[in-house]
Design an enzyme around this catalytic site. Structure first.
Site, PDB file in Angstrom:
ATOM      1  N   LYS A 188       0.844  -1.188   0.000  1.00 31.43           N
ATOM      2  CA  LYS A 188       0.000   0.000   0.000  1.00 31.43           C
ATOM      3  C   LYS A 188       0.884   1.244   0.000  1.00 31.43           C
ATOM      4  O   LYS A 188       1.544   1.565   0.982  1.00 31.43           O
ATOM      5  CB  LYS A 188      -0.915   0.050   1.229  1.00 31.43           C
ATOM      6  CG  LYS A 188      -1.904   1.222   1.147  1.00 31.43           C
ATOM      7  CD  LYS A 188      -2.198   1.815   2.500  1.00 31.43           C
ATOM      8  CE  LYS A 188      -2.942   3.133   2.374  1.00 31.43           C
ATOM      9  NZ  LYS A 188      -2.111   4.224   1.818  1.00 31.43           N
ATOM     10  N   GLY A 241       6.747   5.482   8.355  1.00 29.95           N
ATOM     11  CA  GLY A 241       5.845   6.623   8.422  1.00 29.95           C
ATOM     12  C   GLY A 241       5.850   7.254   9.799  1.00 29.95           C
ATOM     13  O   GLY A 241       6.837   7.194  10.534  1.00 29.95           O
ATOM     14  N   SER A 242       4.721   7.824  10.169  1.00 30.71           N
ATOM     15  CA  SER A 242       4.640   8.590  11.418  1.00 30.71           C
ATOM     16  C   SER A 242       4.465   7.696  12.636  1.00 30.71           C
ATOM     17  O   SER A 242       3.974   6.568  12.545  1.00 30.71           O
ATOM     18  CB  SER A 242       3.459   9.558  11.343  1.00 30.71           C
ATOM     19  OG  SER A 242       2.229   8.862  11.426  1.00 30.71           O
ATOM     20  N   GLU A 264       9.490   1.818  11.078  1.00 30.47           N
ATOM     21  CA  GLU A 264      10.511   2.867  10.982  1.00 30.47           C
ATOM     22  C   GLU A 264       9.764   4.187  11.012  1.00 30.47           C
ATOM     23  O   GLU A 264       9.014   4.503  10.096  1.00 30.47           O
ATOM     24  CB  GLU A 264      11.324   2.713   9.693  1.00 30.47           C
ATOM     25  CG  GLU A 264      12.594   3.562   9.696  1.00 30.47           C
ATOM     26  CD  GLU A 264      12.376   4.939   9.099  1.00 30.47           C
ATOM     27  OE1 GLU A 264      12.077   5.879   9.883  1.00 30.47           O
ATOM     28  OE2 GLU A 264      12.502   5.086   7.878  1.00 30.47           O
ATOM     29  N   CYS A 299      13.641  10.743   6.107  1.00 29.82           N
ATOM     30  CA  CYS A 299      13.532  10.188   7.464  1.00 29.82           C
ATOM     31  C   CYS A 299      14.790  10.449   8.285  1.00 29.82           C
ATOM     32  O   CYS A 299      14.713  10.747   9.472  1.00 29.82           O
ATOM     33  CB  CYS A 299      13.266   8.686   7.402  1.00 29.82           C
ATOM     34  SG  CYS A 299      11.738   8.228   6.555  1.00 29.82           S
ATOM     35  N   GLU A 398       9.414  16.212  15.108  1.00 28.55           N
ATOM     36  CA  GLU A 398       9.844  16.026  13.728  1.00 28.55           C
ATOM     37  C   GLU A 398       9.014  16.923  12.816  1.00 28.55           C
ATOM     38  O   GLU A 398       7.786  16.867  12.818  1.00 28.55           O
ATOM     39  CB  GLU A 398       9.684  14.566  13.300  1.00 28.55           C
ATOM     40  CG  GLU A 398      10.207  14.313  11.889  1.00 28.55           C
ATOM     41  CD  GLU A 398      10.075  12.866  11.462  1.00 28.55           C
ATOM     42  OE1 GLU A 398      10.977  12.376  10.750  1.00 28.55           O
ATOM     43  OE2 GLU A 398       9.068  12.229  11.822  1.00 28.55           O
TER      44      GLU A 398
END
Length: 495
Positions: A188, A241-242, A264, A299, A398
């Protein structure tokens, strides 16, 4: 790569996209569509399918049937190797097409995207293809009348959920080792950067991957991603992602079948410049590009800069000069050093962080504003704040945009304290000519990657992953196989 070749592809029409399930294109059962807005000019490029839970179920079912059929999962490693090497060749043959398509979708500057997306992905597929027939089982050191064998087997159905900043590169980090190990995959992409990974589905079929082994479903994270997270027949999820979404995926695992979840989740990475850095000019240039390339949407971006007090003013003068000299513009122009922010939503978040930093008392040295608004695109000036303290939001949160937080330190102990004053621990860097200092800092800084006298560039041969709230599980290197395989013991009596 020539500008004329890029320009020939920039206006190519893109048909409405479907879902790639069981080796074929299909439409979502609910008929849902999502507009794809190009960050270059804010205009609609095309539409993608907005898959619902029933579409995810179709993809997972196809993946499970393919896995149980064994046409891939039980194929000889040499056979899987041949197919994945062909896929790598196809990605490379279509590299410019894929790079331009991706840039139109997510705004990364083409000079970076060409290498970091299709060429990187091709290299990743080659690496894991070549590794397949070199991964051995084990023989346990048992007594003479027993044979203990340790087999490594594929998990089954792996779901990969990847972000919008480098969809092909990060997608390959997950898909390549999962496929190489013999799993079936449902991928996805992020809804704002799906086009290159849909094309990857076509290329995988052309390479000879059996039907159902690799499926691509697009849609909103809260619907399509949730359906994957809750699905009872998905054996593992690999996600970049977050932190908020990562926590939800852990919750979905607990609510469903306790599927493995590998995360991650980004970071707030410290870039530490000591007074004895080998070349302050080079350190300033690399530090600027280490945060501002791809508009800070990386990232491992060095988003916190720590500079020793004795060289602080000299270094900052160089850094600001490099930053102001960077050209932000059309990401399909080879002359652009940085392209567009991926979406209007992300641009608004970035500017919100600028406002928060000013409210907290940080000093703005350069940038902080939107650029080229007249184009309709989403561009932002590279932004530097100094006098940032650990308590400020800019030091803790972040941004995932072109915003750098700078602080000064007096000695090594203070550098370590500031570097580790974060809940994250993904990447870092240390600039020094003192080998002892470098080794001490590598041990002391809590991060999955510590660069020394550089920032970025670690290749596929070494793992990437974080400490703390940067997640767990490692992409890249042979260690990635650990996420997509199970160990099985055979205990055989010889008596």
């Amino acid at each position: 790569m020539k500008q004329a070749d890029i320009d020939a592809l920039r206006g190519k029409s893109i048909a409405p996209q479907g879902l790639f399930i069981d080796g074929n294109w299909t439409q979502p059962l609910n008929g849902g569509r999502l507009d794809v807005l190009s960050p270059i000019d804010g205009k609609v490029l095309t539409t993608i399918a907005d898959a619902g839970a029933e579409d995810v179920d179709r993809a997972v079912r196809a993946a499970r049937i393919a896995f149980e059929r064994g046409s891939w999962s039980r194929m000889a490693p040499a056979g899987r190797k041949k197919v994945l090497l062909k896929l790598a060749d196809l990605i490379e043959a279509h590299a410019l097409e894929l790079a331009v398509l991706g840039v139109r979708d997510n705004g990364t500057e083409i000079s970076m995207a060409y290498k970091a997306e299709p060429l990187s992905a091709a290299g990743t597929f080659r690496y894991y293809a070549e590794a397949i027939d070199k991964i051995y089982g084990e023989i346990a050191p048992t007594q003479a009348d027993v044979l203990g064998l340790i087999h490594r087997e594929p998990l089954g159905v792996v779901a990969a959920i990847v972000p919008w900043n480098f969809p092909m590169m990060i997608g390959a980090w997950k898909v390549a080792p999962a496929l190489a190990a013999g799993n079936s995959v449902v991928l996805k992409p992020a809804e704002v950067a799906s086009l290159t990974l849909l094309r990857l589905g076509e290329l995988a079929a052309e390479a000879g991957l059996p039907e159902g082994v690799f499926n691509v479903v697009t849609g909103r994270g809260g619907v399509t991603g949730e359906a994957l997270g809750l699905h009872m027949d998905v054996d593992a999820i690999a996600f970049t992602g977050s932190g908020g979404v990562g926590r939800r995926l852990l919750e979905y695992s607990a609510r469903s079948n306790l599927k493995r979840v590998h995360l991650e989740l980004g970071g707030k990475s410290p870039n530490i410049v000591f007074a004895d850095a080998p070349d302050l000019d080079q350190a300033a240039k690399v530090s600027a590009f280490g945060i501002f390339r791809n508009s800070g949407q990386v990232c491992v971006a060095g988003s916190r800069l720590l500079v020793q007090a004795s060289v602080y003013d000299r270094f900052m003068e160089r850094l600001v000069a490099v930053t102001r000299g960077m050209r932000v513009g059309d990401p399909l122009d080879l002359a652009s050093d940085a392209g567009a922010v991926s979406s209007a939503e992300q641009l608004a978040k970035n500017l919100g962080h600028v406002t928060a930093a000013e409210e907290d008392g940080a000093r703005l040295l350069t940038g902080g504003n939107r650029l080229k608004e007249e184009t309709g695109g989403y561009y932002m000036a590279p932004t530097i704040f100094d006098e940032v303290t650990p308590a400020m939001r800019l030091a803790r949160e972040e941004v995932f945009g072109p915003v750098l937080a700078v602080s000064r330190f007096e000695d090594e102990a203070e550098a370590v304290r500031l570097a580790n004053a974060t809940v994250y621990g993904l990447a870092s860097a240390v600039w020094t000519t003192n080998l002892a200092t470098a080794h001490r800092m590598v041990r002391a800084v809590r991060a999955g990657v510590v660069h020394v006298n550089t920032y970025g560039g670690a290749d596929i041969t070494v793992p990437l992953g974080g400490f703390g709230q940067s997640g767990f599980g490692r992409d890249k290197s042979l260690h990635a196989f650990d996420k997509y395989t199970d160990l099985k013991t055979a205990w055989i009596s010889l008596g």
